[in-house]
Scaffold this active site. Sequence first.
Site, PDB file in Angstrom:
ATOM      1  N   SER A 141       0.460   1.872   3.749  1.00 14.38           N
ATOM      2  CA  SER A 141       0.557   2.396   4.712  1.00 14.38           C
ATOM      3  C   SER A 141       0.866   1.409   5.871  1.00 14.38           C
ATOM      4  CB  SER A 141      -0.817   3.354   5.256  1.00 14.38           C
ATOM      5  OG  SER A 141      -1.008   4.634   4.491  1.00 14.38           O
ATOM      6  N   HIS A 190       4.350   6.475   2.611  1.00 19.18           N
ATOM      7  CA  HIS A 190       4.564   5.509   1.166  1.00 19.18           C
ATOM      8  C   HIS A 190       6.081   5.939   0.635  1.00 19.18           C
ATOM      9  CE1 HIS A 190       0.172   4.295   1.029  1.00 19.18           C
ATOM     10  NE2 HIS A 190       0.194   5.542   1.700  1.00 19.18           N
ATOM     11  N   ARG A 245       2.483   3.515  -4.836  1.00 19.47           N
ATOM     12  CA  ARG A 245       0.984   3.344  -5.149  1.00 19.47           C
ATOM     13  C   ARG A 245       0.239   4.732  -5.367  1.00 19.47           C
ATOM     14  NH1 ARG A 245      -1.606   0.118  -0.707  1.00 19.47           N
ATOM     15  NH2 ARG A 245      -2.428  -1.492  -2.260  1.00 19.47           N
ATOM     16  N   THR A 246      -0.374   4.694  -6.610  1.00 18.67           N
ATOM     17  CA  THR A 246      -1.051   5.803  -6.697  1.00 18.67           C
ATOM     18  C   THR A 246      -2.805   5.639  -6.333  1.00 18.67           C
ATOM     19  OG1 THR A 246       0.306   6.404  -8.731  1.00 18.67           O
ATOM     20  CG2 THR A 246      -2.104   7.081  -8.686  1.00 18.67           C
ATOM     21  N   HIS A 247      -3.022   6.590  -5.494  1.00 20.78           N
ATOM     22  CA  HIS A 247      -4.386   6.278  -4.998  1.00 20.78           C
ATOM     23  C   HIS A 247      -5.546   7.048  -5.713  1.00 20.78           C
ATOM     24  CE1 HIS A 247      -2.185   5.579  -1.046  1.00 20.78           C
ATOM     25  NE2 HIS A 247      -3.272   4.705  -0.812  1.00 20.78           N
ATOM     26  N   GLU A 282     -14.137   8.110   6.684  1.00 20.81           N
ATOM     27  CA  GLU A 282     -15.727   7.793   6.863  1.00 20.81           C
ATOM     28  C   GLU A 282     -16.299   8.684   7.934  1.00 20.81           C
ATOM     29  OE1 GLU A 282     -13.437   5.298   6.598  1.00 20.81           O
ATOM     30  OE2 GLU A 282     -13.687   5.322   4.664  1.00 20.81           O
ATOM     31  N   SER A 316      -7.837   1.971  -0.858  1.00 17.21           N
ATOM     32  CA  SER A 316      -6.847   1.273  -1.969  1.00 17.21           C
ATOM     33  C   SER A 316      -7.387  -0.011  -2.391  1.00 17.21           C
ATOM     34  CB  SER A 316      -5.462   1.306  -1.658  1.00 17.21           C
ATOM     35  OG  SER A 316      -5.263   0.385  -0.675  1.00 17.21           O
ATOM     36  N   ASN A 363      -6.047   1.438  12.557  1.00 12.31           N
ATOM     37  CA  ASN A 363      -6.889   2.593  13.582  1.00 12.31           C
ATOM     38  C   ASN A 363      -8.486   1.522  13.742  1.00 12.31           C
ATOM     39  OD1 ASN A 363      -6.890   3.898  10.499  1.00 12.31           O
ATOM     40  ND2 ASN A 363      -9.076   3.982  11.521  1.00 12.31           N
TER      41      ASN A 363
HETATM   42  I1  8IG Z   1      -4.640   3.791   7.449  1.00 16.14           I
HETATM   43  O1  8IG Z   1     -10.252   4.442   8.766  1.00 16.14           O
HETATM   44  C1  8IG Z   1      -6.368   4.114   7.047  1.00 16.14           C
HETATM   45  N1  8IG Z   1      -6.931   4.244   5.737  1.00 16.14           N
HETATM   46  N2  8IG Z   1     -11.137   4.859   4.497  1.00 16.14           N
HETATM   47  N3  8IG Z   1     -10.535   4.531   6.748  1.00 16.14           N
HETATM   48  C2  8IG Z   1     -10.160   4.634   5.408  1.00 16.14           C
HETATM   49  N4  8IG Z   1      -8.791   4.725   4.856  1.00 16.14           N
HETATM   50  C3  8IG Z   1      -8.276   4.213   5.853  1.00 16.14           C
HETATM   51  C4  8IG Z   1      -8.343   4.505   7.296  1.00 16.14           C
HETATM   52  C5  8IG Z   1      -9.643   4.576   7.703  1.00 16.14           C
HETATM   53  N5  8IG Z   1      -7.460   4.192   7.910  1.00 16.14           N
END
Ligand code: 8IG
Length: 264
Positions: free
Chosen positions: A31, A63, A84-86, A185, A204, A227
């Site tokens: 991302s 993506h 990418r596969t998550h 989270e 990932s 973030n």
């Molecule tokens: I972009 O704050 C992204 N991916 N787990 N937590 C998790 N994955 C994320 C976050 C995040 N921001």
Amino acid sequence: MDPFDAARAAADYIAAETGVDTHDVALVLGSGWADAAGLIGETTATLSAEEVPGFSSPAVEGHTGTLSSVLTREGKRALVLGARTHYYEGKGVRAVVHGVRTAAAAGCRTLVLTNGCGGLNEDWTPGTPVLISDHINLTAASPLEGATFVDLTDLYSARIRGLAREVDSSLEEGIYAQFTGPHYETPAEVQYAKRIGASLVGMSTALEAIAGRHAGMEVFGISLVTNLAAGISPVPLSHEEVLEAGHAAGPRISRLLAEIIARL
Ligand code: 8IG
């Protein structure tokens, strides 16, 4: 099908369709990194993920669902995996690491993993790139099956982190915790991650890094903090924020990636 046979089949397809028998470095775009591969060289072929055996197009905006072959100025061949596969897609860990195993089967000796993630360090404003020095795998899964004991000391190459700091000496390092997602989270989980030593949280990279080490590749990981993790910032998280931070950081991380790959 055996996952390594599946990777071999995909690598054979890629070689046939790109006309490039052996790739040197694999680059997985996370991302915020979709446009960051633009400066690494000349794209000589682009395949859509659906056509390559074992790959599928990603479900997430931001993506790209393509694999491309890029020729760098130094004459290296880069295999750029925009698809990418998550783990949260529920296709299993084999699907998550298929791209990494395919890259290894295609000849890649170096694996560059990028991602967008949450940051736990308040100084890391959205758009800050951070070198991954180690990870904590919180998925309760492994890409390895059976009695496959692989040492993960120095999983994230200190050599390549050093090269990255030659490019930009202000780059800091962090420990990446891979959660399963797809939910972000809770603030309590972010505090838990902090207490166990993480400074980056995402969905990932760790599983892919393990598969990369197992396949014998030198692994480099770099996160884009898009973030502040939940509860670190007073405002709730949004996927729009993630995309916006990626766009704003674009020119810096594009140059960074290109210069790191040039030095490999
Ligand atoms: I972009 O704050 C992204 N991916 N787990 N937590 C998790 N994955 C994320 C976050 C995040 N921001």
